[in-house]
Scaffold this active site. Structure first.
Site, mmCIF file in Angstrom:
data_model
loop_
_atom_site.group_PDB
_atom_site.id
_atom_site.type_symbol
_atom_site.label_atom_id
_atom_site.label_comp_id
_atom_site.label_asym_id
_atom_site.label_seq_id
_atom_site.Cartn_x
_atom_site.Cartn_y
_atom_site.Cartn_z
ATOM 1 N N PRO A 163 0.852 -1.062 -0.102
ATOM 2 C CA PRO A 163 -0.036 -0.031 -0.141
ATOM 3 C C PRO A 163 0.857 1.494 0.104
ATOM 4 C CG PRO A 163 0.082 -0.922 2.070
ATOM 5 C CD PRO A 163 0.768 -1.870 1.251
ATOM 6 N N ALA A 213 0.132 5.617 0.283
ATOM 7 C CA ALA A 213 -0.977 6.622 0.358
ATOM 8 C C ALA A 213 -1.074 7.382 -0.840
ATOM 9 C CB ALA A 213 -0.650 7.544 1.371
ATOM 10 N N GLN A 221 -5.924 -1.760 5.031
ATOM 11 C CA GLN A 221 -4.949 -1.557 6.082
ATOM 12 C C GLN A 221 -5.393 -0.287 7.011
ATOM 13 O OE1 GLN A 221 -1.301 1.117 5.404
ATOM 14 N NE2 GLN A 221 -0.258 -0.969 5.872
ATOM 15 N N CYS A 273 4.376 3.595 8.500
ATOM 16 C CA CYS A 273 4.250 4.759 7.843
ATOM 17 C C CYS A 273 4.977 5.885 8.418
ATOM 18 C CB CYS A 273 2.849 5.436 7.599
ATOM 19 S SG CYS A 273 2.830 6.946 6.848
ATOM 20 N N ASN A 284 10.701 -5.953 2.096
ATOM 21 C CA ASN A 284 9.987 -4.993 1.305
ATOM 22 C C ASN A 284 11.178 -3.663 1.431
ATOM 23 O OD1 ASN A 284 8.270 -1.951 2.245
ATOM 24 N ND2 ASN A 284 8.194 -3.015 0.149
ATOM 25 N N GLY A 285 11.228 -3.159 0.025
ATOM 26 C CA GLY A 285 12.116 -2.027 0.027
ATOM 27 C C GLY A 285 13.230 -2.266 -1.284
#
Length: 339
Positions: free
Chosen positions: A19, A21, A73, A103, A203-204
């Site tokens: 996800p 934003a 989420q 976040c 992740n990344g």
């Protein structure tokens, strides 16, 4: 290789779409799932807004059938309110519930949510416990390496979340202090994987199939979560899936296919949100499709001016003209402009 599962949900692939934003709305999620994302997740939504039945927030949850499991989420720092939020959306159509503990945005961490939770593993566990008690779906967590160099807490937070009932953990291998640079620390993913029994996603910095294979090989993680790298390039999931599954690399999309995907994505945004709202949001989406094109800098400037759907058609025409002048993509034909 055994299929990857979240509780009773079997994922079709081990590369999933994370996800973001402002980006992961329903049209974007549909596109990623169409090209092989193992699951997709909504934009993060406020637990307080859900408890207070905020209609704008609820609209972010809209699920579109796309062939892949879909998660909602939520974010917040109060365990009881997070639990109430889970209960408030129990009737909505989705497959699993994800808790945001990663976040880094100032407006999120200033209230104690997002990656600020990484400072308190016990609180992370209590949040998962409350959410788990108020939903019938599997609960997952997205977290970071820690808060800063002095607070590397991913292992402790992951263990607390697993003990409280989380059934999958995704780890962005940077601290909140690092935001999105420099490079990730794969070792923290390996440490989390060694510390828990539930599936772990790395992740990344995954921009190629090779990046994904290297992350899984180096960390032992069960799959990869791709976010920014797939914007403008949903075919990345096809390439990553093939590499993970030991299959031949798929054919790269030509210019026509790329512009078709862009046009359909923005068209769906307009259908769902109206032109006035959708087109300013589409500017950032379209910029990602300009990567690697001749004249990309000038084309990105055009992206910044999109106001109407017909402006997008003019942009796409300019894309083809720039590539034609540069002698690129000679196999493209435009007998049928869009599908």
């Amino acid at each position: 290789m055994e299929p990857l599962k979240i509780g009773n949900i079997t994922l079709p692939h081990r590369a999933v779409f994370g996800p973001m934003a402002g980006f992961t709305d329903a049209p974007c999620r549909r596109l990623m799932a169409q090209h092989g994302a193992g699951f997709t997740v909504s934009e993060m939504v406020s637990s307080r807004a859900l408890v207070y039945h905020d209609h704008k927030t609820v609209s972010l949850l809209k699920a579109e059938p796309n062939g892949a499991p879909y998660g909602v989420q939520i974010f917040g720092e109060v365990p009881e309110i997070m639990g109430e939020a889970a209960a408030a959306i129990e009737a909505y159509p989705f497959d699993f519930l994800d808790i945001n503990m990663g976040c880094p945005a100032p407006k999120i961490v200033s209230g104690g949510a997002g990656s600020k939770l990484m400072l308190d593993p016990d609180l992370c566990g209590r949040i998962v416990e409350q959410v788990k008690a108020h939903t019938s779906r599997p609960v997952t967590v997205k977290m970071r390496k820690g808060w800063d160099a002095d607070h590397i807490t991913a292992v402790e937070c992951a263990k607390a979340c697993e003990q409280a009932g989380a059934q999958l953990i995704a780890v962005h291998a940077r601290t909140r202090e690092q935001m999105y640079a420099p490079g990730i620390d794969p070792d923290i993913i390996a440490k989390v994987k060694a510390a828990v029994k539930v599936p772990v996603l790395g992740n990344g910095d995954i921009h190629t199939a090779e990046d994904a294979v290297e992350m899984m090989s180096r960390t032992g993680c069960d799959g990869v979560m791709i976010a920014r790298g797939a914007l403008g390039d949903p075919w990345l999931f096809e390439r990553v899936n093939a590499a993970i599954e030991g299959l031949p690399a798929p054919k790269e999309p030509n210019l026509q296919a790329r512009m078709n995907a862009l046009r359909r994505q923005v068209e769906e945004m307009v259908e769902q949100k109206g032109e006035y709202t959708a087109m300013p949001q589409a500017r950032a989406q379209t910029m990602h499709y300009m990567k690697g094109l001749k004249g990309a800098a000038a084309l990105r400037r055009c992206c910044c001016t999109l106001s109407r759907l017909e402006d997008l058609d003019e942009l796409i025409a300019a894309v083809f003209e720039e590539q034609r002048k540069a002698g690129q993509d000679p196999d493209d034909v435009r007998e049928v402009p869009f599908p």
